[in-house]
Design an enzyme around this catalytic site. Structure first.
Site, PDB file in Angstrom:
ATOM      1  N   TYR A  80       0.484  -1.759  -0.596  1.00 22.23           N
ATOM      2  CA  TYR A  80       0.155  -0.291   0.165  1.00 22.23           C
ATOM      3  C   TYR A  80       1.241   0.955  -0.354  1.00 22.23           C
ATOM      4  CZ  TYR A  80      -3.670   3.234   1.428  1.00 22.23           C
ATOM      5  OH  TYR A  80      -4.778   4.208   0.592  1.00 22.23           O
ATOM      6  N   PHE A 132      -8.564  19.371 -24.807  1.00 18.48           N
ATOM      7  CA  PHE A 132      -8.929  18.903 -24.495  1.00 18.48           C
ATOM      8  C   PHE A 132     -10.279  18.599 -24.122  1.00 18.48           C
ATOM      9  CE2 PHE A 132      -8.538  14.068 -23.742  1.00 18.48           C
ATOM     10  CZ  PHE A 132      -8.424  13.270 -25.285  1.00 18.48           C
ATOM     11  N   THR A 133     -10.688  17.351 -23.988  1.00 16.97           N
ATOM     12  CA  THR A 133     -12.026  16.809 -23.848  1.00 16.97           C
ATOM     13  C   THR A 133     -11.739  17.850 -22.158  1.00 16.97           C
ATOM     14  OG1 THR A 133     -12.031  15.249 -23.787  1.00 16.97           O
ATOM     15  CG2 THR A 133     -13.790  16.184 -25.846  1.00 16.97           C
ATOM     16  N   ASP A 223       0.957  19.527 -20.981  1.00 21.22           N
ATOM     17  CA  ASP A 223       0.363  18.009 -21.123  1.00 21.22           C
ATOM     18  C   ASP A 223       1.230  17.700 -21.782  1.00 21.22           C
ATOM     19  OD1 ASP A 223      -1.766  15.978 -21.904  1.00 21.22           O
ATOM     20  OD2 ASP A 223      -3.288  17.411 -22.086  1.00 21.22           O
ATOM     21  N   LYS A 266      -1.725   6.884 -22.843  1.00 21.83           N
ATOM     22  CA  LYS A 266      -1.150   7.099 -24.398  1.00 21.83           C
ATOM     23  C   LYS A 266       0.702   6.972 -24.589  1.00 21.83           C
ATOM     24  CE  LYS A 266      -5.064   8.974 -24.864  1.00 21.83           C
ATOM     25  NZ  LYS A 266      -5.364  11.086 -24.369  1.00 21.83           N
ATOM     26  N   ARG A 389     -15.631  13.719 -34.938  1.00 15.56           N
ATOM     27  CA  ARG A 389     -15.195  14.172 -34.456  1.00 15.56           C
ATOM     28  C   ARG A 389     -15.515  15.514 -35.030  1.00 15.56           C
ATOM     29  NH1 ARG A 389     -13.924  14.267 -28.922  1.00 15.56           N
ATOM     30  NH2 ARG A 389     -13.595  12.789 -29.281  1.00 15.56           N
ATOM     31  N   PHE A 455     -22.257  12.164 -27.323  1.00 14.26           N
ATOM     32  CA  PHE A 455     -22.023  11.901 -29.010  1.00 14.26           C
ATOM     33  C   PHE A 455     -21.359  10.308 -27.985  1.00 14.26           C
ATOM     34  CE2 PHE A 455     -17.376  11.806 -26.535  1.00 14.26           C
ATOM     35  CZ  PHE A 455     -17.466  13.245 -26.129  1.00 14.26           C
TER      36      PHE A 455
END
Ligand code: PLP
Length: 482
Positions: A80, A132-133, A223, A266, A389, A455
């Site tokens: 942990y 970005f969303t 980012d 990613k 998109r 969407f």
């Protein structure tokens, strides 16, 4: 990956890896694909992978791991607190991003939650190259407003501008002058801007942003979810860095920012994410939110196995022959589609190949969702799943009218090291067939429209019997069974 000149005169990307674990795929007959898209309400998010041949929805969590990543998972240290796995990941980040302090989180948006809660206050603005969303949602929940200050080239479908992900420096100065530096929470730079075609920024641009940030005492947040590809493009396209190693380029990028956060779904082909910094004060401001939302500071909501694989994946990001696989395949596909006269976002970027549906289906009005229609039509004729998109991913105004999207794109993602060149050729061939028969494709309308993020779960139907006509023509050309 290495692009090799063939005796035939062709230049092709050749894999510098071999495939040792495979997953069986099915290419179902066109009638079954038609049934599947009907069941899925003409929304590719609602398809089941048992009906899909090539899944090009996203590169998020769908990349192939290396043998070293998989084997590292066996040495994971379950604990942990104080797990050795965490310290291995911390060392990897120190080496690859050259930042001393790390907060682990369960995925990229969790980093956005923490950064937004700590650094954004009601009425703040956050200038950035593009949103970005999930980034935008977290910033808005915390009272911030996203200001996109991209270059004028960014939204052009065809451009020969190599850094469409750059921030427009004059617009940045204007924003600071208009709102005053106290209302600017920070400046955000997204590597390989996801939503505008995986387009990189240059180091020169980042240096200019840094200079302005220093003039006004502002923080630069990077980012880094798609940082490997951005670094690769810098090496390819920015003269000063043509002989630099990927690691040197990564260090230059992270060195120009106070905070670096990432999604390892990613960047390192696993799950998870993190926030890194050299600044102990910034670190302490965010630290206590990690146990609250994610988990203890040495696992941050990730399994120790994921942490091990993430560490190895980060080291592999510094290997040019690893990170160039997906951009090389994308370039191959984009250039071939372009040579066939098919409208695609150029220059080729990271993440995927982006088809311009507004031009491809110029007879379908934007109110009938050309990008969504194109995604459905491509699935019917090929079994390849892309992502809309465009306006379906947008929202309605207060009168209930669609806010039409800036661009209508069908994104065909290339998860890293997953597909082969013959599969890519198949995709190109079916997109081309569809282009030659594009007048057969009609529009879509909503039949079930959720009020938020429509969407994902929304269901649509064709505005006419165009799918039947498309299928009839397909059978004429290819026979019954494909
Ligand atoms: C995917 C992504 C995120 C969010 O990461 P998740 O791991 O999916 O939560 C944030 N920023 C960019 C640029 C991304 O591509």
């Amino acid at each position: 990956m290495k692009t090799i000149k063939f005796f035939s005169g062709q230049e092709l990307p050749v894999e510098l890896h071999k495939v040792r674990i495979v997953q069986k795929l099915f290419l179902k007959p066109i009638e079954e694909r038609f049934e599947a898209i009907e069941e899925g309400g003409y929304n590719t998010f609602l398809l089941n992978t048992k009906d899909i041949f090539l899944d090009m929805l996203t590169d998020s969590g769908t990349n192939a791991m290396s043998d070293n990543q998989v084997s590292s998972m066996l040495q994971a240290d379950d604990a942990y607190a104080g797990s050795q796995s965490f310290y291995r990941m911390e060392s990897a980040l120190q080496e690859v991003f050259n930042k001393k302090l790390l907060l682990p989180v369960h995925q990229g948006r969790a980093a956005e939650n923490i950064i937004s809660q700590v650094f954004i206050k009601e009425g703040d603005v956050i200038p950035m190259n593009y949103h970005f969303t999930t980034t935008k949602e977290h910033m808005e929940i915390n009272g911030g407003k996203v200001l996109e200050i991209y270059t004028d080239e960014a939204l052009k479908i065809k451009s020969d501008f190599l850094f469409k992900g750059n921030i427009d420096i004059q617009k940045l100065r204007d924003v600071i002058a208009e709102y005053g530096k106290d209302r600017v929470a920070f400046i955000r730079m997204e590597a390989s801007t996801n939503l505008i075609g995986g387009q990189p920024f240059s180091i020169q641009n980042m240096r200019e942003v840094r200079e302005i940030a220093d003039e006004h005492g502002l923080m630069v947040v990077l980012d880094a979810s798609l940082i490997g590809e951005n670094a690769y493009f810098i090496k390819q396209r920015e003269e000063e860095f043509k002989d630099a190693s990927i690691k040197e380029i990564l260090h230059t990028m992270t060195g120009l920012s106070e905070l670096v956060y990432f999604s390892s779904r990613k960047v390192s082909s696993t799950r998870g994410g993190g926030i890194c910094t050299d600044d102990n004060d910034l670190f302490l401001k965010m630290r206590d939110l990690v146990p609250l939302y994610e988990g203890f500071l040495t696992y941050g909501g990730m399994s120790v196995r994921e942490i091990e694989a993430m560490a190895v994946g980060l080291y592999e990001t510094t290997d040019e022959t690893v990170i160039n696989q997906s951009p090389s395949f994308i370039k191959f596909a984009v250039e071939k589609l372009d040579s066939l006269g098919i409208p695609v976002v150029m220059p080729a970027g990271a993440l995927g190949c982006h088809v311009d549906a507004k031009d491809f289906l110029s007879h379908v009005p934007q109110e009938e969702y050309p990008a969504g229609a194109l995604a459905a039509a491509l699935f019917i004729v090929s079994g390849c799943r892309g992502m809309e998109r465009g306006t379906i991913s947008s929202v309605r105004d207060e009168h209930g009218n669609d806010i039409l999207a800036d661009v209508e794109l069908l994104r065909l993602a290339f998860p890293r090291r997953v597909f082969t060149l013959s599969q890519t050729e198949y995709l190109i061939d079916r997109v081309n067939w569809l282009y030659q028969n594009r007048e057969l494709v009609g529009g879509l309308k909503f039949v079930d429209e959720p009020p938020v993020l429509r969407f994902f779960m929304g269901r649509l139907a064709p505005t006419s019997d165009w799918p039947q006509k498309l299928i009839a023509k397909f059978k004429e050309d290819f026979g019954e069974s494909l």
